[in-house]
Write a protein that holds these residues in place. Structure first.
Motif, mmCIF file in Angstrom:
data_model
loop_
_atom_site.group_PDB
_atom_site.id
_atom_site.type_symbol
_atom_site.label_atom_id
_atom_site.label_comp_id
_atom_site.label_asym_id
_atom_site.label_seq_id
_atom_site.Cartn_x
_atom_site.Cartn_y
_atom_site.Cartn_z
ATOM 1 N N GLU A 102 7.443 20.266 12.343
ATOM 2 C CA GLU A 102 8.201 19.636 13.436
ATOM 3 C C GLU A 102 7.336 18.643 14.189
ATOM 4 O O GLU A 102 7.767 17.538 14.501
ATOM 5 N N TRP A 103 6.110 19.056 14.477
ATOM 6 C CA TRP A 103 5.188 18.173 15.197
ATOM 7 C C TRP A 103 4.987 16.882 14.399
ATOM 8 O O TRP A 103 5.026 15.777 14.950
ATOM 9 N N THR A 104 4.796 17.031 13.083
ATOM 10 C CA THR A 104 4.531 15.883 12.218
ATOM 11 C C THR A 104 5.719 14.917 12.221
ATOM 12 O O THR A 104 5.547 13.706 12.303
ATOM 13 N N LYS A 105 6.934 15.479 12.127
ATOM 14 C CA LYS A 105 8.139 14.654 12.118
ATOM 15 C C LYS A 105 8.225 13.815 13.381
ATOM 16 O O LYS A 105 8.561 12.646 13.362
ATOM 17 N N LYS A 106 7.906 14.455 14.499
ATOM 18 C CA LYS A 106 8.083 13.827 15.800
ATOM 19 C C LYS A 106 6.912 12.911 16.174
ATOM 20 O O LYS A 106 7.111 11.875 16.802
ATOM 21 N N ASN A 107 5.718 13.296 15.792
ATOM 22 C CA ASN A 107 4.536 12.667 16.392
ATOM 23 C C ASN A 107 3.640 11.868 15.442
ATOM 24 O O ASN A 107 2.550 11.468 15.838
ATOM 25 N N THR A 108 4.084 11.632 14.196
ATOM 26 C CA THR A 108 3.217 10.899 13.274
ATOM 27 C C THR A 108 2.807 9.521 13.813
ATOM 28 O O THR A 108 1.633 9.149 13.700
ATOM 29 N N PRO A 109 3.730 8.756 14.436
ATOM 30 C CA PRO A 109 3.278 7.464 14.996
ATOM 31 C C PRO A 109 2.160 7.632 16.027
ATOM 32 O O PRO A 109 1.204 6.854 16.038
ATOM 33 N N LEU A 110 2.272 8.664 16.875
ATOM 34 C CA LEU A 110 1.228 8.940 17.869
ATOM 35 C C LEU A 110 -0.092 9.271 17.170
ATOM 36 O O LEU A 110 -1.149 8.745 17.533
ATOM 37 N N LYS A 111 -0.025 10.123 16.136
ATOM 38 C CA LYS A 111 -1.235 10.520 15.415
ATOM 39 C C LYS A 111 -1.897 9.288 14.783
ATOM 40 O O LYS A 111 -3.111 9.112 14.879
#
Ligand SMILES: [Mg+2]
Length: 264
Positions: free
Chosen positions: A161-170
């Motif tokens: 879930e984190w990856t789906k939501k936050n990949t641009p941030l990462k």
């Protein structure tokens, strides 16, 4: 998943670990272990991943249930190929490239500065260390290193879930860190982690080390990974010209291995 890639004359198969052979930081499943043992009977196999050697042994080797005779065909490249282990009457370290104390200090400072610049505030609840010293690599995990070890399947879901939501941030934070640390290598890993190693160490370096140490030409290798897309931590492998096959996860990978067993 590309299916056009020719697999005949494959001598050595290189796999990414997390998201390719196993679910993220999860144990190797029995059906994958069985398929890999079949492959090891016919081909050489190398595994490159961001995790530590200890993590490789725990998550992968201990679940492979592989007879020692076949382990000679298996080569481990943990911490993004900053270290290399092979089996000769027990697991032996062939090389390692530890980061200096000064470099580690610079990485800790850069992480603090970049978070401030990006207005990123870490969540109150994380699981285990967020910035982990892996000797030859420092790894920042947004949810903490031990989220799967502590929460099991729930931890895997949280990471997805984190990856789906936050990949641009990462990816943005990884780019900012790379600017701050020009003499180091910064890679966004497949899920919730950013890996930092010495300059010039990435999966391309790993592929070239495999070529050099095992004396297998790159044209006889195939690289299988879940993050071959631009900015993904497997993408660097392409610089070597190695054949690559992108997979969506372990289920795809099993299919590819069966193809190699039939065609290769
Ligand atoms: Mg991966």
């Amino acid at each position: 998943m590309k299916s056009a890639t020719k697999l005949t004359s494959t001598k050595l198969v290189i796999f990414d670990l997390d998201g390719t052979l196993t679910e993220t930081k999860s144990n190797l499943a029995p059906d994958m272990a069985r398929t890999l043992r079949d492959l090891l009977a016919k081909k050489q196999v190398a595994v490159i991943g961001g995790g530590t050697y200890r993590q490789f042994r725990r998550q992968f080797v201990s679940r492979l249930n592989c007879p020692p005779a076949l382990l000679g065909h298996l080569f481990l490249f943990p911490t993004t190929a900053t270290a290399f282990y092979r089996y000769k009457k027990g697991w032996k370290n062939v090389y390692g490239h530890p980061l200096s104390k000064g470099k580690k200090r610079a990485i800790r400072a850069a992480v603090r500065e970049v978070f401030k610049m990006a207005d990123y505030i870490p969540p109150k609840k994380t699981y285990g260390k967020t910035l982990e010293d892996r000797g030859s690599q420092m790894s920042y995990s947004f949810l903490g290193q031990d989220v799967v070890a502590l929460l099991g399947a729930k931890g895997v879901r949280m990471k997805e879930e984190w990856t789906k939501k936050n990949t641009p941030l990462k990816l943005r934070i990884a780019r900012m860190l790379q600017k701050k640390l020009p003499d180091l290598e910064v890679h966004a890993a497949g899920f919730t982690t950013i890996d930092i190693t010495q300059k010039g160490i990435d999966k391309a370096y790993g592929v070239r080390q495999i070529e050099k140490v095992l004396k297998v030409p790159i044209k006889d290798m195939v690289f299988i990974g879940d993050a071959l897309y631009k900015g993904g931590n497997d993408a660097a492998a392409k610089k070597t010209g190695v054949k690559t096959i992108a997979v969506g996860g372990p289920k795809d990978t099993i299919k590819i291995i069966k193809r190699i067993l039939n065609e290769g």
